[in-house]
Structures are given as C-alpha cells and as structure tokens.
Design an enzyme around this catalytic site. Structure first.
Site, PDB file in Angstrom:
ATOM      1  N   CYS A 212       1.521 -10.827 -39.000  1.00  0.00           N
ATOM      2  CA  CYS A 212       2.122 -12.121 -38.695  1.00  0.00           C
ATOM      3  C   CYS A 212       1.090 -13.059 -38.079  1.00  0.00           C
ATOM      4  CB  CYS A 212       3.293 -11.941 -37.732  1.00  0.00           C
ATOM      5  SG  CYS A 212       4.525 -10.752 -38.293  1.00  0.00           S
TER       6      CYS A 212
ATOM      7  N   ARG B  54      -0.991 -15.109 -43.401  1.00  0.00           N
ATOM      8  CA  ARG B  54      -0.723 -13.855 -42.705  1.00  0.00           C
ATOM      9  C   ARG B  54       0.723 -13.387 -42.868  1.00  0.00           C
ATOM     10  NH1 ARG B  54      -4.809 -12.998 -38.717  1.00  0.00           N
ATOM     11  NH2 ARG B  54      -3.393 -11.606 -37.622  1.00  0.00           N
TER      12      ARG B  54
ATOM     13  N   TRP C 128       5.542 -11.738 -41.334  1.00  0.00           N
ATOM     14  CA  TRP C 128       5.553 -10.758 -42.414  1.00  0.00           C
ATOM     15  C   TRP C 128       6.396  -9.599 -41.909  1.00  0.00           C
ATOM     16  CZ3 TRP C 128       4.257  -5.659 -43.466  1.00  0.00           C
ATOM     17  CH2 TRP C 128       4.161  -5.326 -44.817  1.00  0.00           C
TER      18      TRP C 128
ATOM     19  N   ASN D 171       2.629 -10.343 -32.938  1.00  0.00           N
ATOM     20  CA  ASN D 171       2.044  -9.753 -34.141  1.00  0.00           C
ATOM     21  C   ASN D 171       1.745  -8.300 -33.822  1.00  0.00           C
ATOM     22  OD1 ASN D 171       0.552  -9.173 -36.505  1.00  0.00           O
ATOM     23  ND2 ASN D 171      -1.342  -9.783 -35.498  1.00  0.00           N
ATOM     24  N   GLY D 172       2.195  -7.380 -34.679  1.00  0.00           N
ATOM     25  CA  GLY D 172       1.901  -5.978 -34.441  1.00  0.00           C
ATOM     26  C   GLY D 172       3.150  -5.126 -34.503  1.00  0.00           C
TER      27      GLY D 172
ATOM     28  N   GLU E 212     -10.034  -3.628 -59.654  1.00  0.00           N
ATOM     29  CA  GLU E 212      -9.821  -4.895 -58.958  1.00  0.00           C
ATOM     30  C   GLU E 212      -9.066  -5.884 -59.836  1.00  0.00           C
ATOM     31  OE1 GLU E 212     -10.049  -7.987 -56.093  1.00  0.00           O
ATOM     32  OE2 GLU E 212      -9.975  -5.796 -56.052  1.00  0.00           O
TER      33      GLU E 212
ATOM     34  N   LYS F 270      -5.403  -7.594 -58.954  1.00  0.00           N
ATOM     35  CA  LYS F 270      -5.138  -9.033 -58.956  1.00  0.00           C
ATOM     36  C   LYS F 270      -3.910  -9.359 -59.805  1.00  0.00           C
ATOM     37  CE  LYS F 270      -7.002  -9.894 -56.203  1.00  0.00           C
ATOM     38  NZ  LYS F 270      -7.862  -8.874 -55.628  1.00  0.00           N
TER      39      LYS F 270
ATOM     40  N   GLU G  94      -0.756  -8.244 -57.978  1.00  0.00           N
ATOM     41  CA  GLU G  94      -0.481  -9.029 -56.778  1.00  0.00           C
ATOM     42  C   GLU G  94       0.201 -10.353 -57.092  1.00  0.00           C
ATOM     43  OE1 GLU G  94      -3.787  -8.182 -53.379  1.00  0.00           O
ATOM     44  OE2 GLU G  94      -4.523  -9.087 -55.222  1.00  0.00           O
TER      45      GLU G  94
ATOM     46  N   HIS H 210      -5.884  12.466 -70.306  1.00  0.00           N
ATOM     47  CA  HIS H 210      -5.306  13.404 -69.338  1.00  0.00           C
ATOM     48  C   HIS H 210      -3.950  12.928 -68.821  1.00  0.00           C
ATOM     49  CE1 HIS H 210      -8.915  15.933 -69.185  1.00  0.00           C
ATOM     50  NE2 HIS H 210      -9.583  14.788 -69.316  1.00  0.00           N
TER      51      HIS H 210
ATOM     52  N   LYS I 102      -2.115 -11.776 -46.114  1.00  0.00           N
ATOM     53  CA  LYS I 102      -3.559 -11.733 -46.283  1.00  0.00           C
ATOM     54  C   LYS I 102      -4.216 -10.651 -45.430  1.00  0.00           C
ATOM     55  CE  LYS I 102      -7.488 -13.434 -47.813  1.00  0.00           C
ATOM     56  NZ  LYS I 102      -7.818 -13.241 -49.232  1.00  0.00           N
TER      57      LYS I 102
END
Length: 625
Positions: free
Chosen positions: A2, A27, A88, A114-115, A498, A502, A505, A521, A620
């Site tokens: 947050c 955030r 968040w 935050n936390g 990567e 993307k 996301e 496999h 983020k």
C-alpha cells in the site's frame, strides 16, 4: 504494498495528500482514503473503493465537513494535518469498510498502514474484550485501537507502547483528535521517508509522494518513531524514546517525478525510455578494458571479486528473470558458478553459505519483502551481500554490504519494462568486472564486450518503432486468444519467461513459458489448432535445437510468432510471423528481443480495452510476504 502519505503544516492538506497518493498509486489501487484533522480537533474521513478517481469524485460530490472545509482554506493562518492511503488488499476484501484510514471506537485515533500485523488476531480478541468495536476485517485496524488503548494524553507515548506489542512488518502514520498539528509514525521492515518543507512536514512510503514540494528528505531507520509538527521534526528510538540524530538529504526531481509526457500510458512511455535508462546505467562504468564499478556504493574490491567461489542470485518476478539472463553472462564471462533462486523460496531453504559466497539480491524498489529477507538471511550466514536496485536510500541499500545502482528513473507502470533492461545491464557490468578481476576475460575481449554494451541503447532505440508496429499488427490478430505459450532456449529463455509474464500481467490471457527442450515432457499437450506460440529465437549455440522444437509445435497446429536474431535466417521457414533483430553479440541479443515482447503485451491489452498501468490484483512494490 500500500501507499501512505501524510502532511502537517501551514498549507491545505487535501490536495497535497491527493497529489501524493497519485504518485504512490502504483503501490495499490483497490481503494483509497483521507482523514483530515483541523485545529479544533475535528476529524473528517473520506474513503472510496477503486482508484483515486473514485476518491476524488466522492470528495467533490459530498458536503464538506468542518475538517475538510478548514483543509481547503488557503493562507499561512490555516494549520492542516492529514493522512492518506491507497490500498492493495491483503487482509479483508476490497470494500469501503476495509479502506484506510482506520480509527478506534471513539474515532479519536486514526491511522494509515502499509504492511502486515502478524498477531492481529490475538490483539483483536484482547481489544474487543476491553470494549473495542471493530468496523473492518483488516489487520491494520488493530493498530488504531491499540494506540487508543495506550493513549493517556500523549500520542508519542501511546505509539511507543503500541509498537512494542506489534509483530510483523509495517509502516504507519497516526493522528489524534486531542493533539492537532501532530503526526506520529513508525516503521519496521517497511519503507518510510520524511519530506522537510518550509511550511511543514510530509511522511510517506516513498519520495515521489512529496517531491513536487520539497527536495529535502530524511530517511527513517527501522525501529524509529517520527514525531512531526509544522515547525519541528524529531526522530526517536521506539524502544527507549530517546531522540536520534537525523540528516536531511537533497534529492533530484529528475529521477523521481513522473509524468506521461504525451504518451497514453506510463507503460508505453517507459518502454520508450529504455534507451535512456540503459545509457544512464552504463554511464561512467565502461572502460576500454571492461567495466569499472567502484564508487561509494559499490565497495567490493578486486581482491574480494577474485576470491569468490560461488554467486547466488535471488529475486522475484521480473527481477528473477533478469537474474536468469545475468547467470548466463556471469558464468560465460567470469566462469563463476551461479545459483539462481526465487527469493520467496531461498529465504526458507537454509542454503550452505560461507565467506566466499556472494549473494546478489535484485529488487527494483529496494523494498521487496522476500528479497530483503533472503539478503538478511544470507548476511547472517556469513556471505557477502550485494544489492542491485533502482532506488537510493531504499531498505536494500541498508541491508547490503555493497550496492550496484541501476539508473532507470522512477517506473510507474506496474509491469516492469525499463527496469528489466537496466537490471540486466547492471549484471552485465558485474560480469565484466568479475571476468577482468578473475582473469577469465582478456583485456581485448573485455573491451570488445564493453563496446557491445555501449551500443545497446542505440540499438534498442533503433528497433522500438518497428517493434511497435509489428506488435500492434500481431495484437489485432491474437487479442482474443484464450491461451498463449512462450518458448526459448539458452539466454533467450529468460526473455521468453519475461515476455510471458508481461502478457499475463496486463492482458489476463493465461500464458505459460517453458524451456523449448521441455515441450515434449508435458507442455506440448496444451497446444491445439491455432494456439499462438511466441518463440525467442535469438542467435545462440542451440538455435538448431530450438528450430526443431518450433517444428514440433507447428506440427500440432500452433501458430508461431518468432523474435529472430540477425543470423537466424532459417526461422522464417518455421514461423508464421517474424520480427528480425539487428546483429550483435549473441548473448546480449535477448536484451533487444524483450522490446517487441513488451510491446506485444501492451498492444494485446489495449486491444482488449484494459488498463495497462493498473492491472487487476497487482501492485508495483511487494512489501508483504
């Protein structure tokens, strides 16, 4: 995850807090809220579900209560105190009741946090037994009730007593109706910084929240209390209550403030900023015989580099993928054995570490909880710890023995783009320095590689427009896909992973990525007629093997989109759609290949009408486990 911000001073707080939250919205954007305190002790709280636009709309449509009315005045005679939060969700669903700020039963104490408070259940039961009434399902609300429980006329002492009872990792700011013009804050393992302005003080999760108003920043250490008034600032030891000395540093606007600059989204802007981010990361660090990294932050000398026996790279998400590509570079150029681990797993592995091990933690924000925990564990085990981060003054810089900074500038888009390429270049610089120190790279070869690195920013810039057009065309065809697969081999595997991340996301298309040699496999069973398969086919020692894998997936009816190296002329025979890269050092080509994959994800998401800067359920910076 947050974002928290706060202000106490002689300016109207409402807009200052909203502006700060806009800079911190990356955030978290599940909900947001403000609490404003006026000189009479009246507190007004506004909360809304959704992003900051929803909060602004709610403020605009309501009749202003006294605290907000005072906060909207102008002039030095209007003292103003307020706290703000963008959430968040961790504990408790996304709802207005769970949005911050939270208050105690009497609405005397308000907090933003935050936390995670790990012992919130035990504290909640105890506080309810003492008469507290809870209004939310969050762990954060217990902090407001706990401070109120300990309040006997002094907010500072109440916060001190409360902090002693809290388990977990957190940063919070509190206000009290009985002590206007006072902010009291504390942190443990989560970020908190103070902005020192002429007309007051800011306390926030990160510097961008207030940098439009002051360049003076005071860092807050773990276990400190911040006591801020309009004209006074004090840091105290949370355990003893004794004042601590603090220093204000001056920071630059250039590296922290972010605007879209004519682009529709931050993500698209930041993709275009990659040449500059890469050039800045390399600046002053390349030499005719390799790389020179020594500065006040990178304090590892050649003797330490020579005596290394193993290197461990830890990171999460995009940083992990950068580490995978970095492993190829370090093992190729420096011949040092490299282990790579997801930080959230490594921290619990109890690995065998010693004085000749270097543990490298990669974290863009310098705040990633799992990576920080892994770094601390490694340091306690006797290893040397190096951080690669983009943020000066972040927690990673304090927990590491040495730091190698990327210089990408602030990245607002939740999907990392320019910070990935900057991290890989930082790893390439480290690989060069290690290779020269250990004698595995001759001066001529190291100089040649330094020249290849120096050319990368221009090469990235040269392909971006063509990659944008290619990706936009491909997106129109594949935006309605129900599933997509990415494959690669050797150094290209890191970029395949990567690229898949993307796409997941920002487009929400289920996407898997695999080493191409693993397809037989199991993963090949996922393919059906028309399934899009994106292949990173850069020039490499195993290109022929990769082409055989591509032939196998195409034989199952898949449609292949390939990112091909300059010497990979055969790729066109196996793929339906090819984006060709310019010539260059084979092992560095994946840094070019990532650009069209970033743009592919961007355009697919835009075709689907999605917000690429604020993808659902993500934030983020991951500051909680």
């Amino acid at each position: 995850m947050c974002g928290i911000t706060s202000y106490v001073g002689r300016r109207p707080a409402t807009e200052l807090l909203l502006e700060g939250l806009e800079q911190l919205e990356y955030r978290g954007y599940d909900s947001a809220g403000l609490a404003l305190l006026d000189a009479s002790g009246a507190i007004d709280t506004v909360r809304a579900v959704g992003n900051l636009a929803a909060l602004r709309a709610k403020i605009a449509e309501r009749v202003l209560a006294p605290a907000l009315a005072v906060a909207s005045q102008t002039g030095p005679e209007a003292p103003s105190t307020g706290i703000g939060h963008t959430r968040w969700a961790t504990h408790g669903c996304v709802s207005e009741a769970n949005a911050h700020p939270h208050c105690d039963t009497s609405e005397r104490v308000h907090i933003v946090l935050n936390g995670i408070i790990e012992n919130h259940g035990e504290l909640r039961r105890r506080l309810i037994a003492d008469g507290a009434t809870f209004r939310s399902d969050t762990d954060a609300e217990v902090v407001a009730h706990l401070i109120a429980h300990h309040y006997h006329g002094e907010l500072v002492q109440a916060v001190r007593r409360a902090v002693r009872q809290l388990h977990g990792h957190f940063a919070f700011v509190s206000i009290c109706s009985e002590e206007p013009e006072l902010l009291v804050a504390s942190r443990r393992d989560c970020p908190l910084v103070v902005g020192v302005a002429e007309d007051g003080h800011f306390i926030a999760s990160a510097i961008p929240a207030f940098l439009a108003h002051t360049r003076k920043v005071c860092e807050v250490a773990d276990g400190e209390l911040v006591v801020a008034r309009p004209d006074a600032l004090q840091l105290r030891d949370a355990a003893s209550g004794k004042p601590r000395r603090h220093l204000s540093l001056s920071v630059s606007f250039k590296h922290y403030l972010a605007e879209k600059g004519g682009y529709e989204t931050f993500m698209r802007k930041e993709i275009s900023e990659q040449p500059a981010a890469c050039a800045d990361t390399l600046a002053g660090r390349l030499t005719a015989e390799g790389a020179e990294l020594a500065d006040e932050h990178f304090t590892l000398d050649e003797r330490q580099l020579r005596r290394l026996e193993r290197l461990h790279i830890v990171g999460c998400g995009t940083s992990y993928h950068a580490g995978l590509l970095g492993r190829y570079l370090i093992e190729e150029w420096a011949r040092v054995p490299v282990e790579l681990d997801v930080a959230s797993e490594y921290r619990y592995r109890n690995p065998s570490l010693g004085a000749r091990d270097l543990v490298l933690g990669i974290t863009q924000s310098g705040e990633t909880a799992d990576t920080l925990a892994a770094m601390r564990m490694a340091r306690q085990s006797g290893a040397t710890v190096l951080a690669i981060t983009n943020v000066m003054g972040s927690q990673a810089t304090r927990d590491a023995d040495a730091v190698l900074f990327t210089r990408a500038g602030i990245e607002i888009g939740v999907a990392a783009t320019k910070t990935f390429t900057a991290q890989v270049l930082a790893l390439a610089l480290l690989a060069l320095a290690l290779g020269r120190a250990r004698g595995t790279l001759a001066a001529a070869r190291a100089g040649e590689l330094a020249g290849e690195l120096a050319a990368l920013p221009a090469r990235i810039e040269a392909i971006t427009a063509a990659a944008d057009a290619w990706a936009a065309h491909a997106a129109r065809r594949w935006a309605t896909s129900q599933f997509c697969m990415f494959i690669g081999r050797h150094a290209g595997l890191a970029v395949a992973l990567e690229g898949a991340l993307k796409l997941k996301e920002v487009s929400y298309i289920p996407t898997d990525a695999y080493a191409a040699g693993e397809m037989k496999h199991g993963p090949i069973a996922l393919l059906s007629d028309g399934t899009p398969v994106v292949c990173v086919a850069t020039d490499s020692p195993v290109l022929s093997k990769l082409l055989s894998n591509v032939a196998e997936v195409r034989a199952r009816g898949a449609r292949v989109l390939a990112i091909a190296g300059a010497r990979s002329g055969e790729v066109g025979e196996y793929a339906d759609d090819v984006f060709a890269l310019p010539a260059g050092e084979e092992i560095l080509q994946p840094l070019l290949a990532v650009v069209p994959l970033q743009l592919l994800a961007y355009h697919v998401a835009r075709e689907r009408g999605l917000d690429v800067d604020q993808p659902r359920n993500l934030a983020k910076t991951v500051t909680v486990e």
